[in-house]
Scaffold this motif. Sequence first.
Motif, PDB file in Angstrom:
ATOM      1  N   GLN A  42      16.116  63.808  13.692  1.00 20.04           N
ATOM      2  CA  GLN A  42      16.721  62.499  13.421  1.00 20.04           C
ATOM      3  C   GLN A  42      17.069  62.351  11.939  1.00 20.04           C
ATOM      4  OE1 GLN A  42      14.330  59.216  14.800  1.00 20.04           O
ATOM      5  NE2 GLN A  42      15.609  57.677  13.818  1.00 20.04           N
ATOM      6  N   ALA A  43      16.198  62.856  11.069  1.00 17.99           N
ATOM      7  CA  ALA A  43      16.424  62.723   9.624  1.00 17.99           C
ATOM      8  C   ALA A  43      17.497  63.679   9.116  1.00 17.99           C
ATOM      9  CB  ALA A  43      15.111  62.958   8.874  1.00 17.99           C
ATOM     10  N   TRP A  44      17.506  64.921   9.613  1.00 18.63           N
ATOM     11  CA  TRP A  44      18.383  65.952   9.072  1.00 18.63           C
ATOM     12  C   TRP A  44      19.751  66.038   9.748  1.00 18.63           C
ATOM     13  CZ3 TRP A  44      18.044  68.769   4.737  1.00 18.63           C
ATOM     14  CH2 TRP A  44      16.800  68.861   4.099  1.00 18.63           C
ATOM     15  N   GLN A  45      19.863  65.615  11.008  1.00 17.85           N
ATOM     16  CA  GLN A  45      21.101  65.847  11.747  1.00 17.85           C
ATOM     17  C   GLN A  45      22.352  65.264  11.077  1.00 17.85           C
ATOM     18  OE1 GLN A  45      21.235  67.782  14.827  1.00 17.85           O
ATOM     19  NE2 GLN A  45      23.296  67.837  13.972  1.00 17.85           N
ATOM     20  N   PRO A  46      22.312  64.039  10.541  1.00 14.23           N
ATOM     21  CA  PRO A  46      23.528  63.519   9.887  1.00 14.23           C
ATOM     22  C   PRO A  46      23.991  64.392   8.715  1.00 14.23           C
ATOM     23  CG  PRO A  46      21.989  61.741  10.315  1.00 14.23           C
ATOM     24  CD  PRO A  46      21.247  63.017  10.569  1.00 14.23           C
ATOM     25  N   LEU A  47      23.043  64.895   7.914  1.00 13.19           N
ATOM     26  CA  LEU A  47      23.413  65.766   6.807  1.00 13.19           C
ATOM     27  C   LEU A  47      23.957  67.094   7.329  1.00 13.19           C
ATOM     28  CD1 LEU A  47      21.632  66.329   3.466  1.00 13.19           C
ATOM     29  CD2 LEU A  47      22.111  68.316   4.894  1.00 13.19           C
ATOM     30  N   ILE A  48      23.328  67.625   8.373  1.00 14.24           N
ATOM     31  CA  ILE A  48      23.790  68.888   8.961  1.00 14.24           C
ATOM     32  C   ILE A  48      25.201  68.744   9.513  1.00 14.24           C
ATOM     33  CG2 ILE A  48      23.386  70.500  10.873  1.00 14.24           C
ATOM     34  CD1 ILE A  48      20.372  70.093  10.396  1.00 14.24           C
ATOM     35  N   ASP A  49      25.504  67.605  10.115  1.00 11.80           N
ATOM     36  CA  ASP A  49      26.865  67.353  10.614  1.00 11.80           C
ATOM     37  C   ASP A  49      27.872  67.378   9.464  1.00 11.80           C
ATOM     38  OD1 ASP A  49      25.895  67.120  13.191  1.00 11.80           O
ATOM     39  OD2 ASP A  49      25.823  64.927  13.155  1.00 11.80           O
ATOM     40  N   ASP A  50      27.503  66.751   8.347  1.00 11.19           N
ATOM     41  CA  ASP A  50      28.382  66.749   7.168  1.00 11.19           C
ATOM     42  C   ASP A  50      28.536  68.157   6.606  1.00 11.19           C
ATOM     43  OD1 ASP A  50      28.707  64.029   7.382  1.00 11.19           O
ATOM     44  OD2 ASP A  50      27.346  63.517   5.741  1.00 11.19           O
ATOM     45  N   LEU A  51      27.447  68.937   6.614  1.00  6.74           N
ATOM     46  CA  LEU A  51      27.498  70.316   6.124  1.00  6.74           C
ATOM     47  C   LEU A  51      28.453  71.148   6.971  1.00  6.74           C
ATOM     48  CD1 LEU A  51      26.458  72.683   4.385  1.00  6.74           C
ATOM     49  CD2 LEU A  51      24.527  72.886   5.971  1.00  6.74           C
ATOM     50  N   SER A  52      28.404  70.954   8.273  1.00  2.98           N
ATOM     51  CA  SER A  52      29.285  71.695   9.178  1.00  2.98           C
ATOM     52  C   SER A  52      30.755  71.449   8.851  1.00  2.98           C
ATOM     53  CB  SER A  52      28.996  71.294  10.623  1.00  2.98           C
ATOM     54  OG  SER A  52      29.794  72.031  11.522  1.00  2.98           O
ATOM     55  N   LYS A  53      31.094  70.198   8.570  1.00  2.29           N
ATOM     56  CA  LYS A  53      32.483  69.862   8.214  1.00  2.29           C
ATOM     57  C   LYS A  53      32.870  70.498   6.869  1.00  2.29           C
ATOM     58  CE  LYS A  53      32.173  65.416  10.598  1.00  2.29           C
ATOM     59  NZ  LYS A  53      32.042  63.942  10.407  1.00  2.29           N
ATOM     60  N   ALA A  54      31.911  70.512   5.944  1.00  4.10           N
ATOM     61  CA  ALA A  54      32.203  71.014   4.596  1.00  4.10           C
ATOM     62  C   ALA A  54      32.428  72.521   4.572  1.00  4.10           C
ATOM     63  CB  ALA A  54      31.074  70.633   3.641  1.00  4.10           C
ATOM     64  N   VAL A  55      31.651  73.281   5.350  1.00  2.00           N
ATOM     65  CA  VAL A  55      31.769  74.742   5.315  1.00  2.00           C
ATOM     66  C   VAL A  55      32.754  75.273   6.352  1.00  2.00           C
ATOM     67  CG1 VAL A  55      29.462  75.053   4.362  1.00  2.00           C
ATOM     68  CG2 VAL A  55      29.782  75.117   6.840  1.00  2.00           C
ATOM     69  N   GLY A  56      33.159  74.415   7.314  1.00  2.00           N
ATOM     70  CA  GLY A  56      34.172  74.825   8.270  1.00  2.00           C
ATOM     71  C   GLY A  56      33.672  75.630   9.444  1.00  2.00           C
ATOM     72  N   VAL A  57      32.356  75.699   9.651  1.00  2.00           N
ATOM     73  CA  VAL A  57      31.787  76.351  10.836  1.00  2.00           C
ATOM     74  C   VAL A  57      30.685  75.459  11.391  1.00  2.00           C
ATOM     75  CG1 VAL A  57      32.294  78.693  10.021  1.00  2.00           C
ATOM     76  CG2 VAL A  57      30.086  77.654   9.487  1.00  2.00           C
ATOM     77  N   PRO A  58      30.398  75.544  12.693  1.00  2.00           N
ATOM     78  CA  PRO A  58      29.311  74.734  13.260  1.00  2.00           C
ATOM     79  C   PRO A  58      27.976  75.084  12.619  1.00  2.00           C
ATOM     80  CG  PRO A  58      30.669  75.715  14.994  1.00  2.00           C
ATOM     81  CD  PRO A  58      31.076  76.370  13.710  1.00  2.00           C
ATOM     82  N   VAL A  59      27.187  74.065  12.295  1.00  2.00           N
ATOM     83  CA  VAL A  59      25.834  74.259  11.770  1.00  2.00           C
ATOM     84  C   VAL A  59      24.866  73.576  12.721  1.00  2.00           C
ATOM     85  CG1 VAL A  59      24.264  73.930   9.819  1.00  2.00           C
ATOM     86  CG2 VAL A  59      26.706  74.282   9.393  1.00  2.00           C
ATOM     87  N   LYS A  60      23.868  74.314  13.164  1.00  2.00           N
ATOM     88  CA  LYS A  60      22.929  73.794  14.157  1.00  2.00           C
ATOM     89  C   LYS A  60      21.505  73.813  13.609  1.00  2.00           C
ATOM     90  CE  LYS A  60      25.733  75.583  18.003  1.00  2.00           C
ATOM     91  NZ  LYS A  60      25.742  76.461  19.216  1.00  2.00           N
ATOM     92  N   PRO A  61      20.720  72.771  13.882  1.00  2.00           N
ATOM     93  CA  PRO A  61      19.328  72.769  13.423  1.00  2.00           C
ATOM     94  C   PRO A  61      18.502  73.778  14.208  1.00  2.00           C
ATOM     95  CG  PRO A  61      19.727  70.875  14.835  1.00  2.00           C
ATOM     96  CD  PRO A  61      21.061  71.540  14.621  1.00  2.00           C
TER      97      PRO A  61
END
Length: 327
Positions: A42-61
């Motif tokens: 719950q705490a990390w997922q929003p940041l991980i979603d933003d990271l995925s957009k920034a690097v251009g590949v899916p990022v999964k916890p």
Amino acid sequence: MLRRTFCALAVATALSSAAWAQDGKPLNFGIISTESSTNLKQAWQPLIDDLSKAVGVPVKPFFASDYAGIIEGMRFNKVQLGWFGNKSAMEAVDRAQGEVFASVIDKDGNPGYWSVLLVNKDSNLQTLEDVLKNGKQLSYGAGDPNSTSGTLVPGYFLWGAHRIEPKTFFKTVRASNHESNLLSVINKQVDVAINNTEMLERYRVNTGKDAAESVRILWKSPLIPADPMVVRGDVPAETKKRIQEFFVNYGTGPDAERQQKILAGLTYKGFRASSNAQLVPIRQMELAKQKIGVETNTTLSEADKKQKLAELDRQLAELDKLAAKPQ
């Protein structure tokens, strides 16, 4: 023959990295198990979603039941980057091709956090001396073996300083994550437990309650360097660059207000660039702890003890040189 084999491996690694970037393969983001995976996600997922957009590949916890699971995940390339403690980051660097690229900045701008020894507010244990006098009657909540604040720091600054081995000193010992240890003290399931100031703040964020209303701190460590962010060394250079830029700039810029709310949920103010150099004091602590173990070992011959101590002193001297270099 060896030269041809090495060249073939180097070419294969380069092709693999290039294919990874082109194919947009997902990156797995490892999260050490300081509390329940539900809370952490719950705490990390929003940041991980933003990271995925920034690097251009899916990022999964990526979660595991203990710190070792995240270290091993990076070792076997099931985890490509993530949030670690300093001790687990050291293991990832040494065993899993890890590289420190950033560290967190807490909500108050502190450069680190503290390990703490807790008892329930109703406990008769009023001081650390009370604990040291009554160990055989007490149950102890220990930290994960790869936790900086749960094992390494108290192992050196608290138990090591008093020549104590918790497993034999206390009546019972149960190792768990920070959240479980805190709740065990609050609910009077253990007499005393190790924890850290980050978890006390996380408890406030998660529950809206102040842990100080239920627990008392009997010991507080020296400052521990802020938690590092680690990436595998074989992640493509351009991807690593994007990842670092994302973290050090997160919470600033045109989307700062929304990002700061996400950081608040993590109890962070942001991130700063870092490197493996931040692990030097942790390595010094680990070697110093080993040195105490050798000095107090009654099964070693004097010759073996002298040899082991000389090697540890050599390693500590090398680290002292690194620590003296300007970062």
